[in-house]
Write a protein that holds these residues in place. Structure first.
Motif, PDB file in Angstrom:
ATOM      1  N   PHE A 121       0.812  -1.221   0.000  1.00 31.26           N
ATOM      2  CA  PHE A 121       0.000   0.000   0.000  1.00 31.26           C
ATOM      3  C   PHE A 121       0.844   1.270   0.000  1.00 31.26           C
ATOM      4  CE2 PHE A 121      -3.240  -2.935   1.880  1.00 31.26           C
ATOM      5  CZ  PHE A 121      -4.180  -2.787   0.867  1.00 31.26           C
ATOM      6  N   ASN A 122       2.155   1.132   0.166  1.00 33.62           N
ATOM      7  CA  ASN A 122       3.037   2.292   0.108  1.00 33.62           C
ATOM      8  C   ASN A 122       3.290   2.656  -1.357  1.00 33.62           C
ATOM      9  OD1 ASN A 122       4.954   4.279   0.397  1.00 33.62           O
ATOM     10  ND2 ASN A 122       6.430   3.016   1.493  1.00 33.62           N
ATOM     11  N   PRO A 123       2.879   3.837  -1.810  1.00 31.94           N
ATOM     12  CA  PRO A 123       3.054   4.165  -3.238  1.00 31.94           C
ATOM     13  C   PRO A 123       4.509   4.285  -3.659  1.00 31.94           C
ATOM     14  CG  PRO A 123       2.311   6.092  -2.000  1.00 31.94           C
ATOM     15  CD  PRO A 123       2.233   4.924  -1.058  1.00 31.94           C
ATOM     16  N   ASP A 124       5.412   4.510  -2.715  1.00 31.09           N
ATOM     17  CA  ASP A 124       6.826   4.654  -3.044  1.00 31.09           C
ATOM     18  C   ASP A 124       7.587   3.335  -2.999  1.00 31.09           C
ATOM     19  OD1 ASP A 124       6.436   7.394  -3.296  1.00 31.09           O
ATOM     20  OD2 ASP A 124       6.839   7.751  -1.170  1.00 31.09           O
ATOM     21  N   HIS A 125       6.888   2.243  -2.657  1.00 30.49           N
ATOM     22  CA  HIS A 125       7.556   0.937  -2.544  1.00 30.49           C
ATOM     23  C   HIS A 125       7.190   0.076  -3.740  1.00 30.49           C
ATOM     24  CE1 HIS A 125       9.116  -2.771  -0.754  1.00 30.49           C
ATOM     25  NE2 HIS A 125       9.661  -2.028   0.190  1.00 30.49           N
TER      26      HIS A 125
END
Length: 425
Positions: free
Chosen positions: A95-99
């Motif tokens: 859910f982390n957009p940067d991961h």
């Protein structure tokens, strides 16, 4: 001590385990139980009515599963809790957009997931050093085990560095079981690196080309005899797979062939990782700033097969290119450079990759046809620069440092880098 505030440095150290047949079988059972608990958690998590279950509810489900299915009790309770934490972290990463993590899924035996067991608490491991080459520790439900001592562990022994071992993870590859120690030490902040900046271009023909005109190359990871042996084993496995009835398990002989193939490929990977470690250590110690392209390697190695309606073109050539890119492990090179340069007071800067191999570093003229394999010949009549294409790209990468897309390291302490004037090769 210089009076500076110490900072925590977390690292991992891998060592080979010396196990008996019974101990290896026990670890295999624990790893299989860990995979089963992961799959049970995934089924419970995705089919839970209403909102996602809490950690307490998931923990209670694990306890109930260990009671209902006795074979899950082969996995220590702390290792089962570690599976829950890893699974929860996998969803947070998704859910982390940067991961870049993908959605957690079931672990199927068909995909041959890597066998691993966590050892989250180390107070009962009782790590001791037996000799110059061997150490010993206690593994839960396995007993005392010897391991290869190749580096001093913090907090273990008289001459060890100050710090502690915070945890461990048991992993299995083609050569057997190994242990990865998680260590934590207190070190002084690194002084700013006084070296020069450099741009590097990662390639296939030339592994690493530097903007100073030098290159870092390597030979084949397997000898001619090993490569021929691997080719024969792959042909043998294809014959065995074709002769086996569909939807049946491989025989013992076929499985031994797969194991031999896996060992040869693991040997090649070990040699590649060793070369990358040596090369990145040398680069981090020499240069203050390492400028690299921000490559989307995952997108670059996508298959060109296409669909039935829109079939791909040059599929075999693209597959060979993908294998070559994967074999160079460009992402691992940058990962190693990031923490090694940071430890030495430098940093890594990523710049856009667009046009670096098609632009002349002398005059800035861009022409895709100017590059012919490893040779670059500027099409601008007023310039006419000719030289190695990878060196030209590396200089463009260094000169593009004025427009970085991301960076990592001590940017404040390290010497700032501005756009360098075009240099001649």
């Amino acid at each position: 001590m210089s009076g500076q505030e110490l900072v925590k440095q977390q690292r991992g150290h891998k060592a080979c385990l010396e196990l008996t047949c019974d101990q290896s079988a026990l670890l295999d059972q624990q790893a299989s139980a860990a995979i089963t608990i992961w799959n049970c958690l995934h089924a419970y998590w995705t089919h839970f009515p209403g909102r996602r279950p809490t950690l307490a509810q998931a923990d209670q489900a694990i306890r109930q599963a260990r009671t209902d299915f006795p074979f899950l009790a082969a996995l220590p309770a702390q290792a089962a809790q570690a599976v829950l934490k890893t699974y929860r972290q996998a969803w947070e990463n998704f859910f982390n957009p940067d991961h870049p993590a993908k959605r957690p899924t079931f672990k199927s035996k068909k995909n041959r997931p890597r066998l691993a067991v966590d050892v989250p608490q180390v107070r009962n491991m009782r790590i001791v050093r037996l000799s110059a080459k061997w150490g010993q520790l206690t593994l839960p439900m396995v007993g005392r085990v010897r391991f290869r001592w190749t580096r001093n562990l913090p907090g273990v022994g008289k001459n060890s560095p100050a710090g502690k071992v915070t945890g461990a993870r048991l992993v299995k590859d083609a050569f057997g079981w190994s242990i990865v120690f998680r260590t934590e030490t207190l070190v002084e902040p690194a002084a700013p690196h006084q070296g020069e900046p450099v741009g590097i271009d990662r390639g296939i023909t030339v592994a690493v080309a530097l903007s100073d005109g030098t290159m870092r190359e390597h030979g084949p990871w397997l000898t001619d005899g090993e490569a021929e042996h691997l080719r024969r084993l792959e042909k043998k496995s294809a014959r065995q797979r074709a002769a086996r009835p569909s939807k049946t398990r491989p025989s013992g002989r076929e499985q031994r062939t797969y194991d031999q193939i896996a060992r040869l490929r693991a040997k090649a990977k070990r040699r590649a990782v060793d070369w990358q470690h040596q090369t990145t250590t040398e680069l981090a110690g020499t240069f203050s700033v390492v400028v690299v392209e921000d490559l989307k390697v995952t997108n670059m190695v996508r298959s060109a097969t296409g669909t039935v309606e829109n079939p791909g073109v040059n599929v075999a050539q693209k597959a060979g290119l993908n294998r070559s890119i994967a074999g160079q492990a460009w992402g691992r090179t940058v990962t190693l450079l990031e923490y090694k340069t940071s430890d030495r007071g430098g940093h890594v800067v990523k710049v856009p990759a667009r046009g670096t191999s098609q632009t002349c570093h002398q005059c800035g003229h861009r022409d895709p046809a100017a590059r012919d394999r490893n040779r670059y010949a500027c099409a601008n009549p007023a310039c006419g620069w000719v030289g190695h294409a990878d060196t030209n790209a590396a200089i463009n990468i260094e000169n593009a440092v004025g427009m970085p897309v991301s960076g990592r390291g001590d940017l404040g302490a390290a010497r700032s880098v501005k756009r360098q004037p075009p240099r001649a090769a």
